[in-house]
Design an enzyme around this catalytic site. Sequence first.
Site, PDB file in Angstrom:
ATOM      1  N   ASP A 164      -6.151  13.606 -25.300  1.00 46.05           N
ATOM      2  CA  ASP A 164      -6.191  12.196 -24.870  1.00 46.05           C
ATOM      3  C   ASP A 164      -5.499  11.385 -25.959  1.00 46.05           C
ATOM      4  O   ASP A 164      -6.091  11.103 -27.003  1.00 46.05           O
ATOM      5  CB  ASP A 164      -7.656  11.779 -24.688  1.00 46.05           C
ATOM      6  N   THR A 167      -3.309   6.137 -22.037  1.00 45.53           N
ATOM      7  CA  THR A 167      -3.131   4.788 -21.509  1.00 45.53           C
ATOM      8  C   THR A 167      -1.661   4.439 -21.703  1.00 45.53           C
ATOM      9  O   THR A 167      -0.958   5.086 -22.484  1.00 45.53           O
ATOM     10  CB  THR A 167      -3.974   3.754 -22.281  1.00 45.53           C
ATOM     11  N   TYR A 221       0.858  -1.197   0.000  1.00 43.55           N
ATOM     12  CA  TYR A 221       0.000   0.000   0.000  1.00 43.55           C
ATOM     13  C   TYR A 221       0.880   1.226   0.000  1.00 43.55           C
ATOM     14  O   TYR A 221       1.813   1.311   0.799  1.00 43.55           O
ATOM     15  CB  TYR A 221      -0.910   0.026   1.245  1.00 43.55           C
ATOM     16  N   LYS A 243      -1.322   0.739 -25.064  1.00 46.40           N
ATOM     17  CA  LYS A 243      -1.645   0.652 -26.496  1.00 46.40           C
ATOM     18  C   LYS A 243      -0.331   0.795 -27.278  1.00 46.40           C
ATOM     19  O   LYS A 243       0.545  -0.045 -27.098  1.00 46.40           O
ATOM     20  CB  LYS A 243      -2.731   1.670 -26.837  1.00 46.40           C
ATOM     21  N   ARG A 289      -1.148  -2.598 -18.665  1.00 51.49           N
ATOM     22  CA  ARG A 289      -2.476  -1.983 -18.671  1.00 51.49           C
ATOM     23  C   ARG A 289      -2.535  -0.887 -17.607  1.00 51.49           C
ATOM     24  O   ARG A 289      -2.369  -1.156 -16.425  1.00 51.49           O
ATOM     25  CB  ARG A 289      -3.485  -3.079 -18.337  1.00 51.49           C
ATOM     26  N   GLU A 330      -0.427   4.839  -0.644  1.00 52.56           N
ATOM     27  CA  GLU A 330      -1.176   6.072  -0.914  1.00 52.56           C
ATOM     28  C   GLU A 330      -0.261   7.278  -0.744  1.00 52.56           C
ATOM     29  O   GLU A 330       0.563   7.323   0.168  1.00 52.56           O
ATOM     30  CB  GLU A 330      -2.375   6.175   0.037  1.00 52.56           C
TER      31      GLU A 330
HETATM   32  C1  LIG Z   1      -8.536   3.256 -24.764  1.00 51.71           C
HETATM   33  C2  LIG Z   1      -8.935   4.667 -24.543  1.00 51.71           C
HETATM   34  C3  LIG Z   1      -9.276   5.153 -23.281  1.00 51.71           C
HETATM   35  C4  LIG Z   1      -9.579   4.271 -22.097  1.00 51.71           C
HETATM   36  O1  LIG Z   1      -8.672   3.425 -21.667  1.00 51.71           O
HETATM   37  P1  LIG Z   1      -9.065   2.246 -20.619  1.00 51.71           P
HETATM   38  O2  LIG Z   1      -7.738   1.917 -20.066  1.00 51.71           O
HETATM   39  O3  LIG Z   1      -9.695   1.188 -21.439  1.00 51.71           O
HETATM   40  O4  LIG Z   1     -10.001   2.827 -19.610  1.00 51.71           O
HETATM   41  C5  LIG Z   1      -9.489   6.514 -23.132  1.00 51.71           C
HETATM   42  N1  LIG Z   1      -9.388   7.340 -24.165  1.00 51.71           N
HETATM   43  C6  LIG Z   1      -9.113   6.920 -25.418  1.00 51.71           C
HETATM   44  C7  LIG Z   1      -9.027   7.903 -26.525  1.00 51.71           C
HETATM   45  C8  LIG Z   1      -8.880   5.567 -25.641  1.00 51.71           C
HETATM   46  O5  LIG Z   1      -8.652   5.142 -26.880  1.00 51.71           O
END
Ligand SMILES: *Cc1c(COP(=O)(O)O)cnc(C)c1O
Length: 430
Positions: free
Chosen positions: A201, A227, A55, A230, A236, A57
């Site tokens: 994003d 994220t 933990y 990807k 993840r 925090e």
């Molecule tokens: C994949 C994605 C997310 C969310 O990611 P998670 O880890 O699945 O919650 C947010 N924004 C965009 C543009 C994405 O492609």
Amino acid sequence: MGKMLESLKNTDRAVYDAVINETKRQREGIEMIASENFVSKAVLEVVGTTLTNKYSEGLPNKRYYSGNKYIDVTEQLAINRAKKLFNAEHVNVQPHAGSQANAEVYFALLELKDKVLAMDLSHGGHLTHGSTVNFSGKFYTMEHYGVDPETGRIDMDQVRKKALEFKPKILLSGFSAYPRKLDFRAFQEIAEEVGAYHMSDIAHIAGLCAAGVHENPVPIADVVTTTTHKTLRGPRGAMIMSKIQDRLKPNDKKNLAQKIDSAVFPGMQGGPLDHVIAGKAVAFKEALEPDFRKYAEQIVKNAKALAEVFSENGVTMVSGGTDNHLILLDVEKSFGIMGKEAETVLDEVHIFTNKNMIPGDRGTPFNPCGIRLGTPAITSRGMKESEMKQIGEWYVRTLKNPSDESVKQKVREEVLEFIREFPLYPDLGY
Ligand SMILES: *Cc1c(COP(=O)(O)O)cnc(C)c1O
């Protein structure tokens, strides 16, 4: 090595079997879901370590629990490397996922019902960009821009016009399904003109931005979420990068970086996932290596090579092609089948892809006209342009003959033979 997963096997045979089957499925398929990738063995290893027990925090050297001497090391490494990778002033590596990261930025910068202008879901936006079935659409007032129906590209004049009319507090750039580059500077100028924050994003394209294959918005925008799993090819999870100063509210007691940090904890999360954060640190180290740049360049070369095959075969692509890692096919127009059926028949031949809404879709979210495919994962397996020619041909042959069992059987056999030349985790021990 033979002892790998032995305890799991003895404790829980059902879960063990699922892990073995899933590993086999990954090895024996052409993974073209644009949001997926294969992490390195080093990342896999660290995510399965004792760091899951802790933990912690708070932030490095400012924890609410004792015993964080070594956790501080891994989190600080993740932060420092992310800063270097993206030229970021401030980074928080604790968000559990991309959706949380976005929620945390909204929570930091908005009051309930405040206005956000973002990309329409059916034009390539994400659920967290204001879909009515998502918290973002319920808690905030969302307006959307889309792509030009003729060109399939974002029209920055339309974005500006909407921003001037709607006066959002956040102008959001970024997408889950858009095959072209974004003009972050144009978004920033519009945000400044209308007095909004510019949030970007880059969940899908972070690896391309880090490698310089796509423009990196971190030095431009106020705040950037991504994220880590990807194109960035980490575990993840997610992170938030931002400027330190709050451009719109420079006199607030907290600066922008502090607002983001407290929105993550204690705002929306409890203890961070320390094993995953260590995985982020390792992945960022890998992404700082020269090889990662070559990898990111190859992702785009592969996507373009694949687009060429589709183009030669008269397949309709949104915007006519791609500049990044993904392609959107209008399978309804090209093959007379819907996205759901296309996804299923491709899965039968071990090509993994997903149905996807396309701009002006004539179907429904559950059965849209499009499929989305991406090259990050197959590029990680070592495939190059010549393999794309072969894969493109399999797509066309399969989608032209969705109910012909002998065609599908033949493609499946060819795929299985082909994929053996690109071993996945050959020395994993399971
Ligand atoms: C994949 C994605 C997310 C969310 O990611 P998670 O880890 O699945 O919650 C947010 N924004 C965009 C543009 C994405 O492609």
